[in-house]
Every structure is written in structure tokens, then in C-alpha cells.
Design a protein around this motif. Structure first.
Motif, mmCIF file in Angstrom:
data_model
loop_
_atom_site.group_PDB
_atom_site.id
_atom_site.type_symbol
_atom_site.label_atom_id
_atom_site.label_comp_id
_atom_site.label_asym_id
_atom_site.label_seq_id
_atom_site.Cartn_x
_atom_site.Cartn_y
_atom_site.Cartn_z
ATOM 1 N N SER A 1 33.487 42.335 39.397
ATOM 2 C CA SER A 1 33.565 41.557 38.170
ATOM 3 C C SER A 1 35.021 41.252 37.877
ATOM 4 O O SER A 1 35.928 41.731 38.535
ATOM 5 C CB SER A 1 32.930 42.344 37.024
ATOM 6 N N ARG A 2 35.194 40.494 36.838
ATOM 7 C CA ARG A 2 36.551 40.108 36.536
ATOM 8 C C ARG A 2 37.371 41.272 36.027
ATOM 9 O O ARG A 2 38.586 41.287 36.101
ATOM 10 C CB ARG A 2 36.529 39.016 35.485
ATOM 11 N N GLN A 3 36.713 42.269 35.488
ATOM 12 C CA GLN A 3 37.469 43.398 34.981
ATOM 13 C C GLN A 3 37.786 44.394 36.069
ATOM 14 O O GLN A 3 38.512 45.337 35.854
ATOM 15 C CB GLN A 3 36.682 44.103 33.868
ATOM 16 N N SER A 4 37.264 44.207 37.217
ATOM 17 C CA SER A 4 37.502 45.197 38.268
ATOM 18 C C SER A 4 38.042 44.516 39.513
ATOM 19 O O SER A 4 37.481 44.619 40.578
ATOM 20 C CB SER A 4 36.203 45.938 38.584
ATOM 21 N N HIS A 5 39.059 43.792 39.306
ATOM 22 C CA HIS A 5 39.715 43.188 40.462
ATOM 23 C C HIS A 5 40.313 44.269 41.323
ATOM 24 O O HIS A 5 40.658 45.350 40.853
ATOM 25 C CB HIS A 5 40.835 42.265 39.992
ATOM 26 N N LEU A 6 40.444 43.923 42.547
ATOM 27 C CA LEU A 6 41.166 44.830 43.427
ATOM 28 C C LEU A 6 42.601 44.943 42.928
ATOM 29 O O LEU A 6 43.178 43.988 42.407
ATOM 30 C CB LEU A 6 41.166 44.283 44.848
ATOM 31 N N VAL A 7 43.145 46.051 43.096
ATOM 32 C CA VAL A 7 44.501 46.290 42.641
ATOM 33 C C VAL A 7 45.444 46.159 43.830
ATOM 34 O O VAL A 7 45.169 46.667 44.915
ATOM 35 C CB VAL A 7 44.598 47.700 42.010
ATOM 36 N N ALA A 8 46.497 45.448 43.570
ATOM 37 C CA ALA A 8 47.459 45.250 44.652
ATOM 38 C C ALA A 8 48.087 46.578 45.019
ATOM 39 O O ALA A 8 48.567 47.312 44.152
ATOM 40 C CB ALA A 8 48.542 44.274 44.189
ATOM 41 N N LEU A 9 48.037 46.849 46.272
ATOM 42 C CA LEU A 9 48.651 48.081 46.755
ATOM 43 C C LEU A 9 49.937 47.723 47.471
ATOM 44 O O LEU A 9 50.126 46.604 47.947
ATOM 45 C CB LEU A 9 47.711 48.800 47.716
ATOM 46 N N GLU A 10 50.784 48.679 47.508
ATOM 47 C CA GLU A 10 52.049 48.451 48.186
ATOM 48 C C GLU A 10 51.781 48.112 49.643
ATOM 49 O O GLU A 10 51.070 48.839 50.342
ATOM 50 C CB GLU A 10 52.892 49.733 48.091
ATOM 51 N N GLY A 11 52.287 46.955 50.016
ATOM 52 C CA GLY A 11 52.151 46.587 51.423
ATOM 53 C C GLY A 11 50.830 45.931 51.772
ATOM 54 O O GLY A 11 50.630 45.550 52.908
ATOM 55 N N ARG A 12 49.939 45.808 50.840
ATOM 56 C CA ARG A 12 48.663 45.171 51.170
ATOM 57 C C ARG A 12 48.486 43.950 50.280
ATOM 58 O O ARG A 12 48.728 43.999 49.069
ATOM 59 C CB ARG A 12 47.506 46.148 50.968
ATOM 60 N N GLN A 13 47.977 42.924 50.876
ATOM 61 C CA GLN A 13 47.769 41.712 50.102
ATOM 62 C C GLN A 13 46.298 41.526 49.833
ATOM 63 O O GLN A 13 45.455 41.819 50.686
ATOM 64 C CB GLN A 13 48.295 40.494 50.873
ATOM 65 N N ILE A 14 46.059 41.037 48.672
ATOM 66 C CA ILE A 14 44.675 40.744 48.321
ATOM 67 C C ILE A 14 44.437 39.274 48.586
ATOM 68 O O ILE A 14 45.271 38.412 48.253
ATOM 69 C CB ILE A 14 44.421 41.061 46.846
ATOM 70 N N VAL A 15 43.304 38.989 49.190
ATOM 71 C CA VAL A 15 42.921 37.606 49.418
ATOM 72 C C VAL A 15 41.721 37.322 48.532
ATOM 73 O O VAL A 15 40.842 38.161 48.352
ATOM 74 C CB VAL A 15 42.579 37.369 50.900
ATOM 75 N N PHE A 16 41.761 36.148 48.003
ATOM 76 C CA PHE A 16 40.727 35.757 47.071
ATOM 77 C C PHE A 16 40.050 34.506 47.581
ATOM 78 O O PHE A 16 40.708 33.574 48.046
ATOM 79 C CB PHE A 16 41.354 35.502 45.699
ATOM 80 N N CYS A 17 38.752 34.479 47.521
ATOM 81 C CA CYS A 17 38.018 33.323 48.002
ATOM 82 C C CYS A 17 37.669 32.454 46.805
ATOM 83 O O CYS A 17 37.054 32.916 45.837
ATOM 84 C CB CYS A 17 36.746 33.765 48.724
ATOM 85 N N HIS A 18 38.068 31.235 46.880
ATOM 86 C CA HIS A 18 37.777 30.331 45.797
ATOM 87 C C HIS A 18 36.326 29.886 45.790
ATOM 88 O O HIS A 18 35.836 29.363 44.802
ATOM 89 C CB HIS A 18 38.693 29.100 45.881
ATOM 90 N N SER A 19 35.644 30.043 46.875
ATOM 91 C CA SER A 19 34.259 29.579 46.920
ATOM 92 C C SER A 19 33.314 30.588 46.263
ATOM 93 O O SER A 19 32.502 30.246 45.428
ATOM 94 C CB SER A 19 33.843 29.348 48.366
#
Lengths: 543, 184
Positions: free
Chosen positions: A6-24
Motif C-alpha cells: 500500500s501507499r503507507q508501506s513503501h519499501l524503504v530505501a536501504l543504503e546501497g540498494r535502489q528501489i524500482v517502481f513500476c508505473h503500470s
């Protein structure tokens, strides 16, 4: 949409890791180099790497293509543009929320747009902010840019512990279009980054912004398509061009407009190089050419030899030939001198302007044939941005024009609180002599027309600097009109003969004002500008 | 064509009584717009003993536009570009100072006068101008070295021919090339 994210539980950016988000499908996952950027769930390639300053998860709707609505967003969001004015009042309301003006502006515009904010909005907001602040960082600003405005909206959001100075927002469109678009933005004051980026960064940032992603550039690792095509056309032409022109002085030209002093200078330089005549006297008006006196050569004009030549075509001329006579009394074949006057409004022999008014020409006429004419002052330096002669309105008789010039100039001087009794129309001469170094005597500003006529006599012009004339000298008020000896000098009395008719014209001066929009102000400016150089020339000449 | 007529007349006059130390020929007999002048270095100047080629290009709208005069021979002079162009900074050739009553003969005499007395205040080669002002002996030495190197043999007009015809603004905008002097 999956419920586990959900929107309140986005993945949290971790040091050295990138979050990818799908627009679809709004999926989020940690980026792994081996997997590329294709969405593991829906296999869409409309994905974006999440960065703290440009989190696409914030406001995502069902947006199959991030480009779909960019420009419609622009057109229907004028509020953003008006908000980009840092002078606007509503910005101050938000001053509490932030510490920098641009940042504030961003904050100000945000609440209004939160509802429909989208990645496109982010892009466009950034664009408009950039455009609004293109002049460079505001003073006292960059070093105190606070936290991201977004942080205020999303207090729960966790940021990188050391946010990058520059962050990128990369959109990868779907496989159909195969385009990608990267915004690289400094986290400067405008985005509320940690530290204001130095101005030079702007050029690089904007360069990235407007450049098509390069196949092997810094965008490439995130681009699954290898060599992407250039930006969408309208981007390439519209914003890219504007931003490029604003950023890069070399290109700060758009159509007929320039935005920087450098660009203007370059244009002027180019023009001057393209037209080496530009320093020379301007062309004479057609009316001035046509109104030249035409005469048949007589014995007096030919001199003792009984023949002479047109100095332009150097053909011999004999008595009875028709010639055009310039105000300086030099004469030429009509067609010869016309060819010249169409390029320069000066005499081909003595360079006296042909449109300078009657008194000037009568003065010159006394000596023009016998002795070399004084060179107009600006020619001494080889620079003559202004011609001493003024273009006069067509179909005017010279005397009238002369008077009108006076009136206009006087009117302008009065308006500007500048009183000068000396005549403008002798500017050529008076400028040249305006340095007469040490003549402190100045006609008072309250001088009447008759006195100004006296001042205007040639001998006076020789001595009287026009510059201080607007000062009021009390001791001068007591002088009688008869003290012209100090003024003109006895030896020049014959020159004073030309005064009466001038006085006549001056006397009419105030009854018959004819304001002119055309060259009154120009004449005033011209006179002020050229006086100094003319004076310098004069000084040189006196050495 | 009016310009041709005047140029022909001037050429006749100039050839009949050329300025001191000069001889005048046409670059080609069919074109009166390009003159080749051979100029002997004025006696008493640093250029004495040298023979310099001058190219005078008369524009088609001469005398309403100034002629373009260039040195075909390299010369060490504050007012002549120190390169193959040989552009001359001559006040009366500047567009804003040009008068159609000026004749080529006057121009040539002005060029010769410039050799006798350089004008370091309006230089094309500022370095040479500085040297001329500050160290006249060194200047004379360099100028003579150039004479010996370039201006002793028969005059050739080849090198600057193209530059001469193309240099519509050669004399006018010459200051831009100032400081390009190359020492040797």
C-alpha cells in the motif's frame, strides 16, 4: 494493485540498494543489476528508480505512460507558473515551513497540487521552478536550503542518510515507444536539497536535461534499450531550447530575442563585422538628397582656371554644367553625389553633414571652399556612433527643421530639469570645443532667447563650453548684454553677424513648440554621449 | 560603369606621375580593380633598401567604398599585420573616414608615410607597437631583419592576392588581429 504494498508501506530505501517502481502496476522492488528494470510482476518497462527527491510512489495513478499527459498538465496548471514568481505574496505565508525562497515557492505550490500530483507533475514542477529561477541562485539562499518540501508532506518517509547532491529521475517508456527520459536535477535550493549546488552545476544539470540520453552516458545503465532515440520532439524543441538558451550564454538567442548581455554583444559584434560601414555616417534621407540645391556652374564656382572636376568621378566640368551644391558649398555631379549620399549623409570632401541645419551650413559655407573643414568630432576617433546631423523630417525647409530641433531639445531638457541655453544644433562645433578647458562662464539657466542667440554665435561657440551651461551662475546675472567682448572676443565680431537671424528663429522658439517623438530624446542622448568624445578629440587636437 | 572610368583615370594619372618610390601595374590587364604596386622602402626609414609589394583592390563601387590595400610582402610594422595577409591599418581607408574625393594616389602616399612614421597609437600589432615606442633600436633591428628576409628579392604578389580581394573589412576591423605578432 497488490495490497501488500500500500501507499503507507513503501519499501524503504536501504543504503546501497535502489528501489524500482513500476508505473503500470505500482509494484516496487529492490533493483538488481541482473534483472534489469522490467517489472517482475507485470513485465512493463515503464519503471523508475526511486530516489528520495523524486518518489513516483507518492501520487501514482493508473498511468500507462509517464509521458501521456505531460503537456496537457502544463497547459492546465498555470498556477504553477504564477507561483514560480518568488515575489508573490503567498510565498511568504510558507516561509515558516522552509528556509529558502525557491524552496518556499515549491512548498507553496504543493498543497494545491497534491491531489493530482503525478510523476509528470513532478517533472513539470521542476521545469517551472528551473525556469523561474534560471537567473541563478538567489543570494543568501543556497546555503540554507532546507529539507525537501516533500519531507514535510510525508513525515514518515525515510531518506537516504546522505542524500546525493544531484538526483535523477529516469523514466523508461514502454517497449512501444522505446524512449527514455531522464531528468537530472541538482538538489539545490529549488528542490530543497541538502546544500545549494554551485551555479556551475546548473549548466551541467540543464545540459543533462536537454540532451538526449546518450547510449553510453550516465543514463545508459538504467536504460534497457541501449541507444535510445532522442527526447520526444516537443521536448527537444520547446523546453530544451529555452533552457539551453537560458543556461548557455552562447545560445541565449531565441528568434529575435536575446536573454543575456553576452548574446547581445555577440550579435552586435556580428552585425558590425558583417557591415563594416556601420561606423560611418548614416545615409541621407531621400528628401535631403532631392532638396539639394542645383546650380549651373558659373565662373565663381569654377575659379580662375575656368574648369574644375567633380571630385567623385574626377571628370572635368565646365561652365554651365549642372551640379548639386551641398550646404557646405561643395558641388558635384548630381548623380555622383547622390550615390554617395545614399550611403552617407556627409560631404564627400569635407564630411560636413548635409542635414545639420542652416546655421551650421552657413558657417561652414564661409570657409569650406578655401580651407579644410573641421572634421566632425566623432570621426577623429574613427568611431561615430552618432551622426552630428540629425535626420530631419521630410519636406521641411532647413531653417524650420533647425528651429524645431531646438524646440524639441529644449522641451526635453526642461522636462528633465536640464537647462541649457546653448544651442544643440551647433553640437558639432560646440562639442568639438566643449572642452575649451577652462571657461567657467556659463549662461544662467534663466537666460532669455536673445541671450541664447548671442551664445549661439560662432565665436561664442568657440569659447563657451556647453557642459556647464545649465548651471546657474549668479555673478553672470549681473552682466549686461553688452559684455559680449568677454564672451565672444573682439576679433570674432564678424562672426557674430550671423547671430541676428538665429536670434530671430530662436525668438519664435517657444511660441511654436513642435514636440517630436522621433529624435528629440535621441538627440539629447546623442549629445550627451558624444560630448565627451568630441571633447577628447578637441583636446587631442590642441596638443 | 562610373567606377571603371574613375579608376582608369586614376590609373593613368598615377602611372604618369607615381608617388615617390612606387611603380604601378595592373594585376591583369583586363581588370582595373586590382593594382600591384612596388614600393621602395623610404630612405631613412627602417625599411630602406627593401622592396615591398602592395596590392590595391578597388571595390566595384569605388569611390564610394574605400579601396583595400594590403602588403604582399611581409613587413615588420606596427600597423601591418605580421602575417601573410598584410592588412594595413590606415585611417583614411576606414569606412567611417573614407571620402570619395580621396584618390588612390593619396592612399599610396599615406602608406608610404606610414613606413616613414609608424603610428603605434593605432596598431594592428600591439607588440610591435610597444617595441616601437619602448625600444626603437630593437624595432629597427627587427624591421631590417624582415627587410633582409622578405623584401630583398623581386616582389611577388602571390601570397596576399587572395587576401587582398577578400578583405572587404580588412582595414576596418584589423584591430581584432592585434597582438598576433610573432617574434622572429
Amino acid at each position: 494493485m497488490a495490497s501488500f504494498q500500500s501507499r503507507q508501506s513503501h519499501l524503504v530505501a536501504l543504503e546501497g540498494r535502489q528501489i524500482v517502481f513500476c508505473h503500470s502496476c505500482e509494484n516496487e522492488w529492490y533493483h538488481e543489476e541482473t534483472r534489469g528494470l522490467k517489472c517482475p510482476r507485470c513485465s512493463s518497462e515503464a519503471t523508475e528508480i526511486v530516489e528520495p527527491e523524486s518518489d513516483p510512489r507518492l501520487n501514482t495513478r493508473d498511468l500507462p505512460s509517464p509521458f501521456a499527459n505531460i503537456f496537457s498538465n502544463v497547459s492546465r496548471r498555470p498556477g504553477i507558473d504564477s507561483d514560480s514568481d518568488p515575489e508573490e505574496g503567498d510565498i511568504e505565508e510558507h516561509a515558516i515551513g522552509g528556509r529558502g525562497g525557491l524552496f518556499l515557492r515549491a512548498a507553496a505550490s504543493r498543497p494545491r497540487n497534491t491531489a493530482n500530483r503525478s510523476p509528470e507533475d513532478d517533472i513539470m514542477r521542476r521545469f517551472t521552478e528551473l525556469l523561474g529561477d534560471i537567473g541563478g541562485p538567489r543570494p543568501g539562499f543556497g546555503d540554507e536550503a532546507g529539507h525537501s518540501p516533500r519531507a514535510g508532506n510525508r513525515p514518515g518517509q525515510v531518506f537516504f542518510t546522505t542524500p546525493p547532491r544531484i538526483h535523477r529521475t529516469t523514466f523508461h517508456a514502454g517497449p512501444v515507444s522505446g524512449t527514455s527520459f531522464t531528468i537530472t536535477t541538482g538538489t539545490t535550493h529549488m528542490a530543497g536539497g541538502p546544500e545549494g549546488a554551485a551555479p556551475p552545476d546548473f549548466a551541467a544539470i540543464f545540459g543533462n536535461l536537454i540532451r538526449p540520453p546518450s547510449p553510453n552516458g550516465n543514463d545508459a545503465p538504467r536504460n534497457p534499450h541501449g541507444g535510445p532515440p532522442p527526447l520526444p520532439g516537443v521536448f527537444g524543441m520547446g523546453f530544451a531550447e529555452i533552457i539551453a538558451s537560458l543556461i548557455n550564454p552562447q545560445q541565449a538567442v531565441r528568434g529575435d530575442a536575446v536573454y543575456t548581455q553576452e548574446a547581445l554583444d555577440r550579435i552586435i559584434t556580428t552585425l558590425m563585422e558583417a557591415n563594416p560601414q556601420s561606423n560611418a555616417a548614416p545615409p541621407a534621407t531621400q528628401d535631403a538628397i532631392e532638396s539639394l540645391e542645383k546650380k549651373r556652374l558659373d565662373d565663381e564656382m569654377l575659379g580662375p582656371e575656368g574648369k574644375a572636376e567633380c571630385t567623385i568621378c574626377i571628370d572635368d566640368m565646365y561652365k554651365g554644367a549642372e551640379v548639386s551644391v551641398l550646404p557646405c558649398k561643395h558641388w558635384f555631379h548630381g548623380e555622383c553625389v547622390t550615390l554617395w549620399l545614399k550611403e552617407h549623409n556627409t560631404c564627400p570632401i569635407c564630411r560636413t553633414p548635409i542635414e545639420g541645419g542652416p546655421s551650421r551650413s552657413t558657417n561652414n559655407a564661409q570657409s569650406s571652399q578655401q580651407q579644410p573643414q573641421p572634421t566632425p568630432p566623432q570621426n577623429i576617433f574613427g568611431i561615430s556612433p552618432f551622426s552630428p546631423s540629425r535626420p530631419r523630417p521630410p519636406t521641411e525647409r532647413p531653417g524650420r527643421t533647425h528651429r524645431e530641433n531646438e524646440e524639441r531639445l529644449n522641451a526635453i531638457r526642461n522636462l528633465s530639469g536640464y537647462r541649457r541655453s546653448d544651442s544643440e544644433t551647433q553640437s558639432g562645433v560646440s562639442r568639438r570645443n566643449s572642452l575649451s578647458p577652462t571657461n567657467p562662464r556659463t549662461p544662467p539657466s534663466t537666460e532669455d532667447a536673445s541671450r541664447s542667440a548671442r551664445v549661439r554665435s560662432p565665436s561664442l561657440r568657440e569659447r563657451d563650453p556647453p557642459i556647464p551651461n545649465y548651471e546657474t551662475r549668479p555673478e553672470y546675472d549681473g552682466r549686461s548684454y553688452a559684455t559680449s567682448s568677454w564672451f565672444g572676443g573682439g576679433g570674432n565680431s564678424e562672426n557674430n553677424r550671423s547671430s541676428p537671424d538665429r536670434r530671430g528663429s530662436d525668438g519664435r522658439e517657444n511660441r511654436d513648440p513642435q514636440p517630436s517623438a522621433s529624435h528629440g530624446p535621441l538627440g539629447w542622448i546623442r549629445d550627451h554621449l558624444t560630448r565627451s568624445s568630441g571633447s577628447g578629440a578637441d583636446r587631442d587636437r590642441r596638443r | 560603369m562610373a567606377s571603371q572610368k574613375r579608376i582608369s583615370k586614376e590609373l593613368a594619372d598615377c602611372s604618369a606621375s607615381p608617388p615617390a618610390g612606387m611603380s604601378i601595374t595592373l594585376a591583369s590587364d583586363s581588370d582595373v580593380h586590382k593594382w600591384h604596386i612596388t614600393l621602395d622602402g623610404p630612405v631613412g626609414s627602417a625599411y630602406a633598401g627593401g622592396r615591398f609589394g602592395l596590392i590595391v583592390s578597388l571595390p566595384t563601387d569605388y569611390p564610394f567604398k574605400p579601396p583595400v590595400v594590403t602588403f604582399a610582402t611581409r613587413i615588420y610594422h606596427p600597423n601591418v599585420t605580421n602575417d601573410a595577409t598584410g592588412a594595413i591599418c590606415l585611417g583614411l581607408l576606414k569606412p567611417e573616414q573614407w571620402k570619395p574625393s580621396t584618390r588612390v594616389q593619396s592612399v599610396l602616399e599615406a602608406v608610404r608615410a606610414l613606413l616613414v612614421e609608424p603610428n603605434p597609437d593605432d596598431p594592428l600589432e600591439s607588440r610591435i607597437a610597444d617595441e616601437y615606442r619602448a625600444n626603437r633600436a630593437e624595432f629597427n633591428r627587427n624591421a631590417r631583419a624582415y627587410v633582409n628576409k622578405y623584401a630583398t628579392g623581386p616582389v611577388t604578389f602571390s601570397s596576399a592576392a587572395a587576401a587582398g580581394s577578400a578583405a572587404g573589412s580588412g582595414s576596418g576591423s584589423g584591430d581584432a588581429t592585434g597582438g598576433k605578432a610573432q617574434g622572429s
